[in-house]
Design a protein around this motif. Structure first.
Motif, short mmCIF file in Angstrom:
data_model
loop_
_atom_site.label_atom_id
_atom_site.label_comp_id
_atom_site.label_asym_id
_atom_site.label_seq_id
_atom_site.Cartn_x
_atom_site.Cartn_y
_atom_site.Cartn_z
N ASP A 121 0.82 -1.20 0.00
CA ASP A 121 0.00 0.00 0.00
C ASP A 121 0.86 1.25 0.00
OD1 ASP A 121 -2.67 0.96 -0.02
OD2 ASP A 121 -2.45 1.63 2.05
N CYS A 143 -6.86 -6.97 -4.72
CA CYS A 143 -5.49 -6.42 -4.73
C CYS A 143 -4.58 -7.12 -5.74
CB CYS A 143 -4.88 -6.51 -3.34
SG CYS A 143 -4.53 -8.22 -2.82
N TYR A 148 2.45 -7.20 1.01
CA TYR A 148 2.34 -6.09 1.95
C TYR A 148 3.42 -6.17 3.03
CZ TYR A 148 -2.39 -5.40 0.07
OH TYR A 148 -3.47 -5.17 -0.75
N CYS A 152 2.58 -1.89 7.13
CA CYS A 152 1.57 -1.22 6.32
C CYS A 152 0.20 -1.88 6.49
CB CYS A 152 1.98 -1.23 4.85
SG CYS A 152 3.44 -0.23 4.49
N ARG A 156 -2.19 3.06 7.45
CA ARG A 156 -2.26 3.52 6.08
C ARG A 156 -0.88 3.95 5.58
NH1 ARG A 156 -7.45 3.51 4.87
NH2 ARG A 156 -9.00 4.00 6.46
N HIS A 157 -0.73 3.99 4.23
CA HIS A 157 0.59 4.18 3.65
C HIS A 157 1.21 5.52 4.00
CE1 HIS A 157 -0.67 6.97 0.44
NE2 HIS A 157 -1.75 6.25 0.37
N LYS A 190 -8.31 -4.73 1.80
CA LYS A 190 -8.95 -4.33 0.55
C LYS A 190 -9.87 -5.43 0.04
CE LYS A 190 -5.01 -1.44 -0.74
NZ LYS A 190 -3.94 -1.21 -1.75
#
Length: 367
Positions: A121, A143, A148, A152, A156-157, A190
């Motif tokens: 992300d 995705c 990942y 993360c 959030r990124h 996601k």
């Protein structure tokens, strides 16, 4: 070096190659394009149009390209030598298929940022020397089987800089993240969000504890509430936190495939969870095996072919391939040089080997 007969030298080399062949039995001699859609190792070629190529083509056709190892992807057809490939190398578009015209590419391939060499992300390149542990989403329908960073997954990124800051030295996972050996599979937030009602039904099922090891919230800040075990989990494992509406990921227990099969067999065919497991994500119950290349039974397999099978992400691929090619070339020349000694039974002296390498050095300077 001490004096050694040519036959002894050749026997030593054969023994080493037999050992290597036992560890690396697959031959990179077959392009999987004609085999169609497969679950197979995929390499992204960043120089030929951000295409995905199979294991063999990564070695035989794109060894001098910038490649990114993506590991396995489901339902992927090799792009080497198709209309997606922008650059032609030599006489053929694919050296294994030897096609002079580009073939029609598969319309079923799915592409994401991985084919640009970006992951997670946080959309960064993978740096093996200092990146934290990365795990792949086993569902991947939203995705595209993304990889990942563990840090993360928790946040959030825009808060995911310096993944290792709060990681343990043992397994490079951040504090508050489940131990890697405590789960077998991971489904990202996601994919959970896309099929939220399905996972809500699974979390509410009486046998959910046989499938789900952890539900881990994807927080938008660096501060996460922790359970008594230290794992950042949702306030309730059975439902999303209605007050914060926080996205979450799911960690699956070892043997989750068998448990999901038993759950599915106890459902009505009209049940949405049954339909999901039957038609949308049947691989969660019985995944397609990863394609395996033919076993190498040729005793004359080159050092280059053997060596390329040992390449991994901890080695600079361009440097490794160039070194292996050079090693293979010098080995062939040395074998030709030693053949007369072996045939006559003469002993190879240190001076003979020194003269051989001096000759090769001189030829290299003349180029």
């Amino acid at each position: 070096m001490s004096d050694i007969s040519a036959s002894e030298y050749i026997n030593q080399q054969n023994a080493l190659e037999d050992e290597a062949r036992g560890l690396m039995p697959w031959s990179p001699s077959h392009c999987t394009y004609a085999d169609g859609s497969l679950r197979q190792p995929v390499f992204a070629c960043l120089d030929c149009g951000e295409i995905g190529v199979c294991y063999s083509c990564s070695i035989q056709c794109h060894a001098d390209c910038r490649l990114e190892e993506l590991f396995t992807k489901r339902g992927f057809t090799c792009d080497c030598g198709t209309e997606r490939q922008e650059s032609k190398k030599g006489d053929f578009w694919c050296h294994l298929r030897q096609n002079q015209e580009r073939d029609v590419p598969s319309l079923s391939n799915r592409y994401n940022q991985n084919f640009k060499g970006l992951f997670c992300d946080c959309q960064n390149k993978y740096k093996a020397e200092h990146d934290s542990t990365m795990i792949q989403c086993v569902l991947g329908l939203e995705c595209n089987e993304e990889w990942y960073h563990c840090c993360c997954i928790l946040r959030r990124h825009d808060h995911a800089t310096d993944c290792l800051q709060n990681s343990s030295q043992d397994n490079q996972v951040p504090s508050g993240f489940p131990a890697i050996d405590s789960f077998e599979g991971f489904i990202c937030w996601k994919c959970v969000n896309r099929y939220f009602t399905i996972f809500q039904a699974l979390l509410s099922h009486r046998r959910s504890d046989d499938v789900i090891a952890h539900t881990v919230a994807h927080y938008s800040t660096l501060v996460q509430p922790k359970s008594e075990s230290g794992v950042s989990e949702l306030p309730s494992k059975r439902r999303r936190n209605s007050e914060t509406d926080q996205p979450f990921s799911i960690m699956l227990k070892s043997g989750y495939d068998n448990a999901l099969l038993e759950i599915k067999e106890g459902l009505e065919e009209s049940d949405k969870l049954f339909i999901f497991l039957q038609d949308i994500a049947p691989f969660l119950i019985s995944d397609e095996p990863v394609y395996e290349f033919s076993e190498d039974s040729d005793n004359d397999t080159s050092t280059f072919e053997l060596g390329t099978k040992a390449l991994n992400t901890s080695i600079d691929r361009d440097t490794a391939v160039a070194g292996i090619q050079a090693m293979d070339n010098i080995k062939k020349k040395l074998s030709d040089f030693l053949r007369p000694f072996a045939e006559s039974g003469e002993v190879v002296k240190e001076e003979d080997i020194r003269n051989f390498f001096e000759l090769q050095k001189g030829k290299s300077k003349d180029k």
